[in-house]
Write a protein that holds these residues in place. Structure first.
Motif, PDB file in Angstrom:
ATOM      1  N   THR A   1      10.650  13.975  41.193  1.00 46.05           N
ATOM      2  CA  THR A   1      11.562  15.260  40.937  1.00 46.05           C
ATOM      3  C   THR A   1      13.027  14.565  41.052  1.00 46.05           C
TER       4      THR A   1
ATOM      5  N   ARG B   1      15.314  24.037  43.463  1.00 47.75           N
ATOM      6  CA  ARG B   1      14.073  24.649  43.991  1.00 47.75           C
ATOM      7  C   ARG B   1      14.367  25.125  45.461  1.00 47.75           C
TER       8      ARG B   1
ATOM      9  N   HIS C   1       6.640  19.405  46.701  1.00 46.19           N
ATOM     10  CA  HIS C   1       7.145  19.507  45.402  1.00 46.19           C
ATOM     11  C   HIS C   1       6.946  18.195  44.486  1.00 46.19           C
TER      12      HIS C   1
END
Length: 143
Positions: free
Chosen positions: A49, A57, A43
């Motif tokens: 993030t 997620r 990710h």
């Protein structure tokens, strides 16, 4: 509600989706990471993030996501940094070793996929791209 008929194209797409679903756990085993640790690295490879977004997620609690990030920090694969526009928040960023860990396992696949892409004509690439984008939208309806 619409209907559908089975086709070689849809069977091939279903096979790709199934293989893709199994790829992260296989990658995690090779890298000696948990499935969620590998998923976090995937990710954040392109974009830092926040921990809350990672939890969403992954489908885990914020506390669980924090623990996953802590383990990756301890291994030197990620670090927490201040959010670029909101200093109250943090983002998780892949380190050089985290990138090397993932890319070392992913590069053979990337090379094979690039070769497949290069073998397509411009017209073929346009059709494939249109199909993949529409398939992505269709699958995204489940999210």
């Amino acid at each position: 509600m619409g209907s559908w008929e089975r086709s070689e194209t849809l069977d091939a797409l279903r096979s790709l989706l199934d293989t893709s679903r199994r790829a992260t756990p296989a990658l995690a085993r090779r890298a000696e990471l948990s499935h969620n640790e590998a998923a976090v690295l995937e990710h954040i490879m392109d974009e830092p993030t926040g921990p809350t977004e990672l939890a969403q997620r992954l489908g885990v609690t914020s506390a669980a996501a924090s623990g996953i990030v802590d383990r990756l920090v301890a291994r030197g694969h990620v670090e927490r940094q201040p959010h670029p526009s909101d200093r109250r928040r943090t983002v998780v960023v892949a380190t050089g070793s985290g990138r090397e860990e993932m890319l070392g396992h992913l590069m053979p696949m990337f090379v094979d996929l690039a070769r497949l892409d290069q073998d397509l004509s411009a017209d073929e690439r346009e059709v494939v791209l249109r199909f993949l984008r529409a398939a992505d939208r269709a699958v995204s309806r489940l999210l």
